[in-house]
Write a protein that holds these residues in place. Structure first.
Motif: not given
Ligand SMILES: *Cc1c(COP(=O)(O)O)cnc(C)c1O
Length: 362
Positions: A122-148
């Motif tokens: 749902a978050a990946v952008r369509k390729t078109r000049y007006r959108s940011p280019r989706s490039r990287l996914i970041n995850i936290e292991q463990t999630t800090n503000r997700g309560g560890g």
């Protein structure tokens, strides 16, 4: 004059090097790190690369620098990173992704800092000049503000699959990766496998004074070296820091289980205090977030009262606090902290707002 802090639950960065770690530091073999000649740094980076199942690794002064370097290597200006809404790279790194890499971050609304492959789709952008280019996914292991919370392997796999379908790179912010390993018995390299880059922090639960180790392919680490120099992160006889890291990997990993048990017991005590809500239904690692709204006290008020007893717990929001267990906090300490919280919150009449709320709730 402020009271000295005896029990510091503000973060697992509060750990101080133990006498044995200090001896390991004193005995370290050192050389010029910038020239690749520091034997302790080389031993540490090889060890972490192999622990994480990657070709190579690089030592940097902080966890934030690992994130920043990874983002600089993966992203170009105009690129977009997908991350949980409460991610450290969004809220706690002085906007380095935008300030230094020219990358924006799309925050994903999710519980406990964990999202799914569907969220990525749902978050990946369509390729078109007006959108940011989706490039990287970041995850936290463990999630800090997700309560560890720990990202389960199958959730990581679903996110990786969606990311790969759209040619995104994957980055794991593993500040507390080894907490996840100890909590679940899944190996660090199994967690790290789908990621193009990942790192672990030496200065959190592992108890070192400074440093993090960022790992990836040989080509990724080659690029990372350029950024480490540009950011001023290339050091000289930093083997004294690596010696602490090597010592910690030998002696401070299995004991993370104690921190997790202490956090569970603290959470249990907090749950029994009227008006306190613990954020996560089950405490997996060493972070305990709790909401105070029902007590009528603000986090500031509780914090000030605890500080008078030499106890520090982090303030997150007006009614929200975070307690973190670590090497320098014993089981007895967490019970002492809970005793004081019980006492402070139990003094209903000392605090008119608390008394009012009590009346309304009963
Ligand atoms: C602490 C932390 C960092 C930053 O690490 P430092 O060593 O403090 O720079 C990054 N990400 C997460 C999830 C953290 O908890």
């Amino acid at each position: 004059m402020t009271d000295p802090i005896r029990l510091d639950l503000v973060s697992d960065t509060a750990t101080c090097p133990t006498p044995d770690m200090r001896r390991a530091i004193a005995d370290a073999d050192v050389g010029d790190e910038q020239r690749g000649e520091d034997p302790s740094i080389n031993a540490l980076t090889e060890r972490v690369a192999s622990l994480l199942g990657k070709e190579a690794a690089i030592f940097v002064p902080s966890g934030i620098m690992s994130n920043v370097i990874a983002i600089l290597v993966h992203c170009r200006p105009g690129d977009e990173i997908i991350a949980a809404e409460n991610a450290h790279i969004i809220g706690a790194e002085a906007a380095a992704a935008s300030a230094l890499a020219g990358a924006s971050i799309q925050p994903i609304a999710c519980e406990f800092g964990i999202f799914s492959g569907w969220d990525v789709e749902a978050a990946v952008r369509k390729t078109r000049y007006r959108s940011p280019r989706s490039r990287l996914i970041n995850i936290e292991q463990t999630t800090n503000r997700g309560g560890g919370s720990v990202w389960p392997l199958d959730t990581i796999a679903s996110v990786a699959k969606a990311g790969h379908a759209h040619n995104l790179s994957l980055h794991m912010d593993g500040a507390r990766l080894l907490n996840a390993v100890i909590a679940t018995d899944v190996s660090a390299d199994a967690y790290a496998a789908p990621f193009d880059s990942c790192w672990l922090d030496l200065s959190k639960g592992l108890g070192c004074p400074a440093g993090s180790v960022l790992a990836g392919s040989r080509a990724f680490i080659e690029d990372a070296w350029w950024w480490k120099h540009r950011l001023g992160g290339a050091m000289r006889q930093s083997g004294i820091l690596a010696a602490a890291g090597l010592y910690a990997l030998d002696h401070h990993v299995d004991r993370l289980a104690d921190d997790h048990e202490n956090a569970r017991q603290l959470a249990e005590r907090l749950r029994n205090i009227p008006g306190i809500d613990v954020m996560t239904p089950n405490i997996q690692t060493n972070l305990v977030f709790f909401n105070l709204m029902g007590t009528g006290f603000t986090a500031d008020e509780i914090s000030n009262r605890l500080l008078k007893e030499g106890i520090r717990i982090g303030i997150e929001q007006e009614f929200r606090m975070r307690a973190v267990t670590h090497l320098d906090i014993s089981l007895k300490d967490v019970h002492e902290a809970a005793d004081h919280l019980e006492r402070i919150i139990g003094l209903e009449n000392a605090h008119p707002r608390a008394a009012n709320e009590r009346v309304q709730r009963s």
